[in-house]
Every structure is written in structure tokens, then in C-alpha cells.
Design a protein around this motif. Structure first.
Motif, PDB file in Angstrom:
ATOM      1  N   CYS A  71      -2.019  13.899   2.940  1.00 44.26           N
ATOM      2  CA  CYS A  71      -0.672  14.259   2.459  1.00 44.26           C
ATOM      3  C   CYS A  71       0.347  13.837   3.519  1.00 44.26           C
ATOM      4  O   CYS A  71       0.873  14.673   4.260  1.00 44.26           O
ATOM      5  CB  CYS A  71      -0.578  15.759   2.197  1.00 44.26           C
ATOM      6  SG  CYS A  71      -1.790  16.402   1.026  1.00 44.26           S
ATOM      7  N   PRO A  72       0.647  12.549   3.614  1.00 40.81           N
ATOM      8  CA  PRO A  72       1.434  12.051   4.746  1.00 40.81           C
ATOM      9  C   PRO A  72       2.849  12.597   4.833  1.00 40.81           C
ATOM     10  O   PRO A  72       3.333  12.901   5.933  1.00 40.81           O
ATOM     11  CB  PRO A  72       1.443  10.530   4.531  1.00 40.81           C
ATOM     12  CG  PRO A  72       1.159  10.337   3.074  1.00 40.81           C
ATOM     13  CD  PRO A  72       0.243  11.455   2.708  1.00 40.81           C
ATOM     14  N   GLU A  73       3.548  12.752   3.713  1.00 40.50           N
ATOM     15  CA  GLU A  73       4.940  13.186   3.796  1.00 40.50           C
ATOM     16  C   GLU A  73       5.048  14.650   4.202  1.00 40.50           C
ATOM     17  O   GLU A  73       5.956  15.043   4.939  1.00 40.50           O
ATOM     18  CB  GLU A  73       5.656  12.910   2.474  1.00 40.50           C
ATOM     19  CG  GLU A  73       5.812  11.414   2.214  1.00 40.50           C
ATOM     20  CD  GLU A  73       6.686  11.094   1.014  1.00 40.50           C
ATOM     21  OE1 GLU A  73       7.169  12.034   0.345  1.00 40.50           O
ATOM     22  OE2 GLU A  73       6.884   9.898   0.746  1.00 40.50           O
ATOM     23  N   SER A  74       4.127  15.473   3.754  1.00 44.35           N
ATOM     24  CA  SER A  74       4.088  16.863   4.211  1.00 44.35           C
ATOM     25  C   SER A  74       3.823  16.912   5.704  1.00 44.35           C
ATOM     26  O   SER A  74       4.469  17.671   6.447  1.00 44.35           O
ATOM     27  CB  SER A  74       3.003  17.630   3.461  1.00 44.35           C
ATOM     28  OG  SER A  74       2.809  18.912   4.019  1.00 44.35           O
ATOM     29  N   ALA A  83      -2.986  11.870  10.206  1.00 51.54           N
ATOM     30  CA  ALA A  83      -4.398  11.737   9.845  1.00 51.54           C
ATOM     31  C   ALA A  83      -4.878  10.328  10.174  1.00 51.54           C
ATOM     32  O   ALA A  83      -4.205   9.349   9.835  1.00 51.54           O
ATOM     33  CB  ALA A  83      -4.589  12.019   8.361  1.00 51.54           C
ATOM     34  N   PRO A  84      -6.038  10.193  10.808  1.00 54.27           N
ATOM     35  CA  PRO A  84      -6.574   8.868  11.150  1.00 54.27           C
ATOM     36  C   PRO A  84      -7.240   8.223   9.931  1.00 54.27           C
ATOM     37  O   PRO A  84      -8.456   8.017   9.887  1.00 54.27           O
ATOM     38  CB  PRO A  84      -7.581   9.171  12.257  1.00 54.27           C
ATOM     39  CG  PRO A  84      -8.083  10.540  11.922  1.00 54.27           C
ATOM     40  CD  PRO A  84      -6.898  11.272  11.330  1.00 54.27           C
ATOM     41  N   VAL A  85      -6.438   7.888   8.945  1.00 56.50           N
ATOM     42  CA  VAL A  85      -6.972   7.468   7.650  1.00 56.50           C
ATOM     43  C   VAL A  85      -7.812   6.195   7.767  1.00 56.50           C
ATOM     44  O   VAL A  85      -8.884   6.089   7.160  1.00 56.50           O
ATOM     45  CB  VAL A  85      -5.828   7.265   6.633  1.00 56.50           C
ATOM     46  CG1 VAL A  85      -6.375   6.741   5.304  1.00 56.50           C
ATOM     47  CG2 VAL A  85      -5.088   8.568   6.413  1.00 56.50           C
ATOM     48  N   GLU A  86      -7.340   5.230   8.533  1.00 53.61           N
ATOM     49  CA  GLU A  86      -8.093   3.978   8.648  1.00 53.61           C
ATOM     50  C   GLU A  86      -9.450   4.213   9.301  1.00 53.61           C
ATOM     51  O   GLU A  86     -10.457   3.660   8.874  1.00 53.61           O
ATOM     52  CB  GLU A  86      -7.284   2.954   9.446  1.00 53.61           C
ATOM     53  CG  GLU A  86      -7.937   1.590   9.585  1.00 53.61           C
ATOM     54  CD  GLU A  86      -8.034   0.815   8.277  1.00 53.61           C
ATOM     55  OE1 GLU A  86      -8.576  -0.309   8.305  1.00 53.61           O
ATOM     56  OE2 GLU A  86      -7.579   1.326   7.232  1.00 53.61           O
ATOM     57  N   LYS A  87      -9.510   5.073  10.299  1.00 57.86           N
ATOM     58  CA  LYS A  87     -10.794   5.395  10.931  1.00 57.86           C
ATOM     59  C   LYS A  87     -11.716   6.114   9.949  1.00 57.86           C
ATOM     60  O   LYS A  87     -12.925   5.849   9.897  1.00 57.86           O
ATOM     61  CB  LYS A  87     -10.574   6.260  12.174  1.00 57.86           C
ATOM     62  CG  LYS A  87      -9.973   5.509  13.352  1.00 57.86           C
ATOM     63  CD  LYS A  87      -9.878   6.419  14.570  1.00 57.86           C
ATOM     64  CE  LYS A  87      -9.335   5.667  15.779  1.00 57.86           C
ATOM     65  NZ  LYS A  87      -9.257   6.547  16.980  1.00 57.86           N
ATOM     66  N   LEU A 120       2.436   4.494   7.183  1.00 55.66           N
ATOM     67  CA  LEU A 120       1.967   5.368   8.250  1.00 55.66           C
ATOM     68  C   LEU A 120       0.586   4.941   8.745  1.00 55.66           C
ATOM     69  O   LEU A 120       0.312   4.946   9.947  1.00 55.66           O
ATOM     70  CB  LEU A 120       1.920   6.814   7.757  1.00 55.66           C
ATOM     71  CG  LEU A 120       1.759   7.898   8.820  1.00 55.66           C
ATOM     72  CD1 LEU A 120       2.917   7.866   9.800  1.00 55.66           C
ATOM     73  CD2 LEU A 120       1.657   9.272   8.149  1.00 55.66           C
ATOM     74  N   GLY A 121      -0.273   4.547   7.805  1.00 56.73           N
ATOM     75  CA  GLY A 121      -1.606   4.104   8.189  1.00 56.73           C
ATOM     76  C   GLY A 121      -1.576   2.892   9.101  1.00 56.73           C
ATOM     77  O   GLY A 121      -2.373   2.769  10.040  1.00 56.73           O
ATOM     78  N   LYS A 122      -0.651   1.997   8.830  1.00 56.28           N
ATOM     79  CA  LYS A 122      -0.511   0.810   9.676  1.00 56.28           C
ATOM     80  C   LYS A 122       0.036   1.182  11.048  1.00 56.28           C
ATOM     81  O   LYS A 122      -0.415   0.687  12.092  1.00 56.28           O
ATOM     82  CB  LYS A 122       0.409  -0.205   8.982  1.00 56.28           C
ATOM     83  CG  LYS A 122      -0.130  -0.712   7.653  1.00 56.28           C
ATOM     84  CD  LYS A 122       0.899  -1.593   6.940  1.00 56.28           C
ATOM     85  CE  LYS A 122       0.513  -1.863   5.497  1.00 56.28           C
ATOM     86  NZ  LYS A 122      -0.808  -2.472   5.319  1.00 56.28           N
ATOM     87  N   GLY A 123       1.035   2.075  11.048  1.00 63.96           N
ATOM     88  CA  GLY A 123       1.641   2.478  12.305  1.00 63.96           C
ATOM     89  C   GLY A 123       0.687   3.255  13.193  1.00 63.96           C
ATOM     90  O   GLY A 123       0.632   3.027  14.406  1.00 63.96           O
ATOM     91  N   LEU A 131      -5.080  -0.296   5.645  1.00 65.75           N
ATOM     92  CA  LEU A 131      -4.699   0.312   4.373  1.00 65.75           C
ATOM     93  C   LEU A 131      -3.895  -0.643   3.490  1.00 65.75           C
ATOM     94  O   LEU A 131      -2.712  -0.408   3.214  1.00 65.75           O
ATOM     95  CB  LEU A 131      -3.914   1.602   4.608  1.00 65.75           C
ATOM     96  CG  LEU A 131      -4.667   2.748   5.273  1.00 65.75           C
ATOM     97  CD1 LEU A 131      -3.782   3.964   5.401  1.00 65.75           C
ATOM     98  CD2 LEU A 131      -5.916   3.100   4.494  1.00 65.75           C
ATOM     99  N   PRO A 132      -4.507  -1.709   3.016  1.00 69.91           N
ATOM    100  CA  PRO A 132      -3.798  -2.623   2.109  1.00 69.91           C
ATOM    101  C   PRO A 132      -3.418  -1.926   0.817  1.00 69.91           C
ATOM    102  O   PRO A 132      -3.929  -0.852   0.483  1.00 69.91           O
ATOM    103  CB  PRO A 132      -4.832  -3.730   1.861  1.00 69.91           C
ATOM    104  CG  PRO A 132      -6.154  -3.104   2.155  1.00 69.91           C
ATOM    105  CD  PRO A 132      -5.902  -2.111   3.246  1.00 69.91           C
ATOM    106  N   ALA A 133      -2.492  -2.539   0.086  1.00 68.57           N
ATOM    107  CA  ALA A 133      -1.954  -1.913  -1.128  1.00 68.57           C
ATOM    108  C   ALA A 133      -3.047  -1.538  -2.113  1.00 68.57           C
ATOM    109  O   ALA A 133      -2.989  -0.485  -2.757  1.00 68.57           O
ATOM    110  CB  ALA A 133      -0.949  -2.858  -1.786  1.00 68.57           C
ATOM    111  N   SER A 134      -4.064  -2.377  -2.246  1.00 64.90           N
ATOM    112  CA  SER A 134      -5.150  -2.084  -3.195  1.00 64.90           C
ATOM    113  C   SER A 134      -5.898  -0.829  -2.807  1.00 64.90           C
ATOM    114  O   SER A 134      -6.306  -0.026  -3.665  1.00 64.90           O
ATOM    115  CB  SER A 134      -6.119  -3.270  -3.271  1.00 64.90           C
ATOM    116  OG  SER A 134      -6.660  -3.551  -1.987  1.00 64.90           O
TER     117      SER A 134
END
Length: 235
Positions: A71-74, A83-87, A120-123, A131-134
């Protein structure tokens, strides 16, 4: 009980550093460790937020098949962390996309949430190709269904699944020209371009008009609650 009833469990986990400090002070354990010892880490658990994770905890989440709801915006509004989403994704964890509640994410806009998650995932990872668009689109659809244990019914347009669909009008100046529809949806489109929605094949919004709800009544109720809450604050 969840095992007996065959239902998922959802809880906010590792949302803030303060939460973890409190847990360690009260129990001597970080929340994920305590959940593991209680037998609660499994594909049945939807762990929401997960902004405070060590490498070992990421491995534990992957090993137990625990689902993560991002929930990135929260997290940004409450300054909870990242959150370390890419990891998590690279570790094989199923990460779904959520908004959290209206108190910590005012608009509950899934298209906006998707764009924020992508940026955010890229940053956070310092990788422009993270985290590509797909992948973001899958987090918002099929991964959510998978987290709920309903990916055999929801999350993608396939024969035998429910006809849950959203139509987005890309024929706007803001989203032209369209080379990659998925990238354009995630990086350029907005929620006011959603023209129709169907749930189970039933049209709930047609040309941006609600078909099952009375907008005038909703607005009136909202205004009444606004006055009631504002009055309570004054008292």
C-alpha cells in the motif's frame, strides 16, 4: 480456526519501525518471528504493508509462502517506510497492490496507486527497470486474486472465470499516442478515464454513471456525516 474454515487471514505487519520496537519491548521478538512461532506464516496470511524487513525476513516470507499486500500511498502519507517490493518479487513472494483505508489514503484510486507503486519501486531499489508496468498491472489484478486464494475465479480474463472488467478510454490527449497500452495505463492514465466497470458480468458503471447506486443519495449522506463529524470535533 482459519485452517479449519479454510479462510485467509489478513493483518497489518511490520508497518512501522515503532510497531516493531514496541513488539520487541513487549515480547522480545519481532512480529514476523512471533507469527512464525505461532504457526501463522503461510499462504493463508495476507501481510499488509511490510515496510520494515530484513534480508532474513524476506527469505522467511518467501519460504512460508506468505502473501504481501503493498500500500505505497498509505505508507508515504503516514511516513511508515518503504516496502522492498523488488526484493520480495525476486525472492518469489506474491505481492499484491492495495490502497489501505480512506483515513490514510484519501482517494482509494487503484490506477494512481499503481503508478505510485511503479515509481516508488524504482526509487527504493535504485533500478529504473524494477517493477515494469506489466508487473504492476499483475500486482493490481491477478496477484490480488492469488493472495485471496481465488485466482481460479478472479484476476484475469479467462474462460471459466468471473467477468470482472474495467474499460479505460485512452482516446484522450493525455494518453495519446498509445504505443504500449499497459505502460500507458500505468504511467499516463487517470481514474477519470475509467468509463465502465463490470463485476461478474454485471455493469456497475456505464459511461461514468453508476447503475446500481444513487449518486444524489450518496452525496447527501456524505454531507450529513461531514456535518455530524465536524460537530463532534467542535464539541
Amino acid at each position: 480456526l482459519a485452517e479449519e474454515l479454510d479462510v485467509p487471514m489478513m493483518m497489518h505487519v511490520h508497518e512501522t519501525a515503532g510497531e516493531i520496537q514496541m513488539a520487541v519491548g513487549n515480547t522480545g521478538e519481532r512480529p514476523l518471528t512471533r507469527l512464525k512461532n505461532l504457526g501463522l506464516l503461510s499462504p493463508r496470511l495476507l501481510a499488509v504493508h511490510m515496510t520494515q524487513l530484513t534480508e532474513d525476513e524476506i527469505a522467511l516470507v518467501a519460504e512460508t509462502g506468505t502473501q504481501v499486500v503493498h500500500c505505497p500511498e498509505s505508507n508515504l502519507k503516514l511516513a511508515s517506510g518503504f516496502a522492498p517490493v523488488e526484493k520480495l518479487r525476486k525472492a518469489g513472494v506474491n505481492v499484491a497492490l492495495g490502497t489501505d483505508g480512506a483515513a490514510s489514503n484519501n482517494d482509494l484510486d487503484m490506477i494512481g496507486e499503481a503508478r505510485t507503486a511503479a515509481f516508488l519501486g524504482k526509487g527504493v531499489s535504485l533500478q529504473a527497470d524494477a517493477l515494469p508496468a506489466s508487473e504492476i498491472l499483475q500486482m493490481a489484478t491477478l496477484n490480488g486474486a492469488r493472495a485471496l486464494g481465488r485466482d481460479d475465479q478472479l484476476g484475469s480474463l479467462e474462460i471459466g472465470k468471473q467477468a470482472d472488467m474495467v474499460a479505460v478510454d485512452m482516446n484522450r490527449l493525455e494518453t495519446q499516442p498509445v504505443y504500449d497500452p499497459v505502460a500507458q495505463l500505468i504511467y499516463a492514465a487517470s481514474r477519470d478515464q475509467v468509463t465502465h466497470t463490470w463485476v461478474g458480468g454485471r455493469c456497475l458503471m456505464e459511461n461514468r454513471k453508476l447503475t446500481t447506486l444513487n449518486e444524489a443519495v450518496i452525496l447527501k449522506n456524505a454531507q450529513q456525516w461531514q456535518e455530524k463529524i465536524a460537530g463532534a470535533d467542535r464539541d
